[in-house]
Design a protein around this motif. Sequence first.
Motif, short mmCIF file in Angstrom:
data_model
loop_
_atom_site.label_atom_id
_atom_site.label_comp_id
_atom_site.label_asym_id
_atom_site.label_seq_id
_atom_site.Cartn_x
_atom_site.Cartn_y
_atom_site.Cartn_z
N PRO A 13 -24.22 31.28 -6.48
CA PRO A 13 -23.10 31.67 -5.61
C PRO A 13 -22.09 32.54 -6.33
N GLU A 14 -21.62 33.56 -5.64
CA GLU A 14 -20.69 34.53 -6.22
C GLU A 14 -19.31 34.48 -5.60
N ASN A 15 -19.15 33.72 -4.53
CA ASN A 15 -17.84 33.63 -3.89
C ASN A 15 -17.74 32.30 -3.15
N PHE A 16 -16.58 32.02 -2.63
CA PHE A 16 -16.34 30.72 -2.00
C PHE A 16 -17.20 30.52 -0.76
N GLU A 17 -17.43 31.59 0.02
CA GLU A 17 -18.26 31.49 1.21
C GLU A 17 -19.67 31.00 0.86
N GLU A 18 -20.17 31.42 -0.29
CA GLU A 18 -21.53 31.03 -0.68
C GLU A 18 -21.57 29.59 -1.19
N ILE A 19 -20.45 29.08 -1.67
CA ILE A 19 -20.40 27.65 -2.01
C ILE A 19 -20.45 26.82 -0.73
N ILE A 20 -19.75 27.30 0.30
CA ILE A 20 -19.79 26.62 1.61
C ILE A 20 -21.23 26.59 2.13
N ALA A 21 -21.90 27.74 2.05
CA ALA A 21 -23.28 27.84 2.53
C ALA A 21 -24.21 26.94 1.71
N LEU A 22 -23.99 26.90 0.41
CA LEU A 22 -24.82 26.08 -0.48
C LEU A 22 -24.79 24.62 -0.06
N ILE A 23 -23.60 24.11 0.23
CA ILE A 23 -23.45 22.71 0.62
C ILE A 23 -24.12 22.45 1.98
N ALA A 24 -23.98 23.42 2.90
CA ALA A 24 -24.59 23.27 4.22
C ALA A 24 -26.12 23.28 4.14
N MET A 25 -26.66 24.02 3.16
CA MET A 25 -28.12 24.15 3.04
C MET A 25 -28.77 23.06 2.22
N TYR A 26 -28.00 22.40 1.35
CA TYR A 26 -28.63 21.40 0.48
C TYR A 26 -28.83 20.09 1.22
N ARG A 27 -29.73 20.14 2.17
CA ARG A 27 -30.13 18.98 2.96
C ARG A 27 -31.62 19.14 3.29
N PRO A 28 -32.31 18.06 3.59
CA PRO A 28 -33.76 18.14 3.83
C PRO A 28 -34.18 19.19 4.86
N GLY A 29 -33.46 19.26 5.98
CA GLY A 29 -33.83 20.20 7.04
C GLY A 29 -33.90 21.65 6.58
N PRO A 30 -32.78 22.22 6.12
CA PRO A 30 -32.81 23.61 5.66
C PRO A 30 -33.75 23.85 4.49
N LEU A 31 -33.85 22.88 3.58
CA LEU A 31 -34.71 23.05 2.40
C LEU A 31 -36.19 23.05 2.80
N ASN A 32 -36.56 22.18 3.73
CA ASN A 32 -37.97 22.05 4.11
C ASN A 32 -38.41 23.06 5.17
N SER A 33 -37.45 23.60 5.93
CA SER A 33 -37.80 24.51 7.02
C SER A 33 -37.95 25.96 6.57
N GLY A 34 -37.54 26.25 5.35
CA GLY A 34 -37.60 27.63 4.87
C GLY A 34 -36.29 28.38 5.07
N MET A 35 -35.32 27.75 5.74
CA MET A 35 -34.03 28.38 5.98
C MET A 35 -33.33 28.74 4.67
N ALA A 36 -33.32 27.80 3.73
CA ALA A 36 -32.65 28.04 2.45
C ALA A 36 -33.36 29.14 1.67
N GLU A 62 -22.44 36.98 7.17
CA GLU A 62 -22.06 36.16 6.02
C GLU A 62 -23.18 35.24 5.55
N THR A 63 -24.15 34.95 6.44
CA THR A 63 -25.27 34.08 6.08
C THR A 63 -26.59 34.86 6.04
N TYR A 64 -26.49 36.16 5.86
CA TYR A 64 -27.67 37.02 5.69
C TYR A 64 -28.66 36.90 6.86
N GLY A 65 -28.12 36.84 8.07
CA GLY A 65 -28.96 36.80 9.26
C GLY A 65 -29.52 35.44 9.61
N VAL A 66 -29.21 34.43 8.81
CA VAL A 66 -29.70 33.06 9.04
C VAL A 66 -28.65 32.29 9.84
#
Length: 214
Positions: A13-36, A62-66
Amino acid sequence: SPGMRDFVIRLQPENFEEIIALIAMYRPGPLNSGMADAYINRKKGREKLVYPHAHLEEILKETYGVILYQEQVMQIAQRIGGFTRGQSDALRKAMGKKIREKMAEMKELYLKGAQELGYDPKFAASLYDDMAAFAEYGFNKSHSAAYAMVVYQTAYLKANFTADYMRAVLDSERNNTDSLVPYIRESRDLGLTVLGPDINSSELRFSLEDEKTI
């Protein structure tokens, strides 16, 4: 955790927005679905950044189209389906709680609004289905932002006031021996000395002997 550390290294992560995204993605759903993976690959230029529609670039840039946040679903429903804020929040709740009847009802309303705004019915229906599938993984951005602020603050303290920070962490777990062991190990890995109990000098709680000794 080791898993979160690895994920941070992957994402970088390079900015605060990407820290927010990181926390939202670090869960089974996004990690296993390919979203992350899609987010990371697009951020690093390994995958082409595409949007479902040009009109959604402002919402998903801000979320690269995701589609990552529940708030984005609400914005898309307003932009494509002509929903009011109240209607988009009702859709968010229906999707979040998987209320099938309500989701079907909202879909009809959404498709009607999309048609009135001139969007292709097939595109609108496909986008709605994508949002419904996303609901299993969606996270509330406002919650993630609150967590991200705590992450940022504690990371700053750990990096710049290491001994004080680790003393506070150890003290917060002083009644839990199992938790103390990894934190003591972490303290030593950071170059700190953690002294054992001493009846002649120990205090009731963890304290600092000097800048490098707890």
